[in-house]
Design an enzyme around this catalytic site. Structure first.
Site: not given
Length: 210
Positions: A72, A176
């Site tokens: 987020g 990632d």
């Protein structure tokens, strides 16, 4: 047919009789915030309210925060992190499922030695991304500078809470990186990994009953 929000019994401080409160309100009373949604200003307010409001009622009760955010807004996540650092007394974090993107910064923000993880919990860290695609060149440069500042801020948080050198954290954030719970403990992202230690109940077959 919907039956509404389930209710459970609860004794309010100073009252003799038990009352029935819904399961959404109970965590507020027991300092049990949870963050399992995409983090934005609205969803960040829930753990912030739970962490700060009870300080005027019982400053001796720790907060236990269950964290499972998929990511987020960085600014919203940092607001939750800062609130956890200023809370009185300590904030325990219990990581469940996958804490990704901004999520690890929140779950790592608990008191050191009190950041737990369930056995199959996972962590994914990476550098913040920009959602700005239109506008003048000057505006893009301003946002690019802000993104770099946020990246440095997150790297500083992880370095402080994990004990890893800043350059190692910065390198890990370049892509990632998925980490299981036990490996996250080695990297200082979490502390104890909760395991099932209680014995399984003995099943008595019908033919064995007397």
């Amino acid at each position: 047919m919907p039956i509404g929000v389930p209710k459970v019994s609860f004794r309010i401080s100073g009252e003799e009789d038990m009352v029935r409160i819904d399961t959404h309100n109970r965590p507020y009373r027991e300092r049990l915030p949870s963050s399992g949604q995409h983090m934005d200003d609205e969803t960040a307010n829930q753990p912030i309210r739970i962490t700060t409001h009870p300080n005027g009622e019982n400053r001796s009760q720790d907060t236990h925060s269950y964290t499972n955010p998929p990511g987020g807004a960085v600014s919203a996540g940092i607001s939750v992190y800062d609130t956890m650092q200023s809370a009185v007394p300590d904030v325990h974090t219990i990581r469940v499922g996958l804490a990704a993107s901004m999520g690890p910064s929140i779950s790592t923000g608990g008191e050191i030695t009190r950041r737990m993880a369930l056995p199959h919990a996972r962590v994914m860290i990476h550098q913040p991304a920009s959602s700005f695609y239109e506008g003048q060149a000057g505006e893009r440069l301003i946002e690019a500078e802000e993104i770099l500042k946020l990246r440095d801020c997150i790297a500083q948080i992880h370095a402080q809470k994990t004990g890893k050198p800043l350059w190692v954290v910065s390198k890990d954030m370049e892509r990632d990186v998925f980490t299981p719970a036990r490996e996250a403990r080695v990297h200082g992202i979490t502390d104890p990994v909760v395991t099932e230690t209680s014995p399984r109940p003995t099943v008595v077959r019908r033919s064995e009953k007397r």
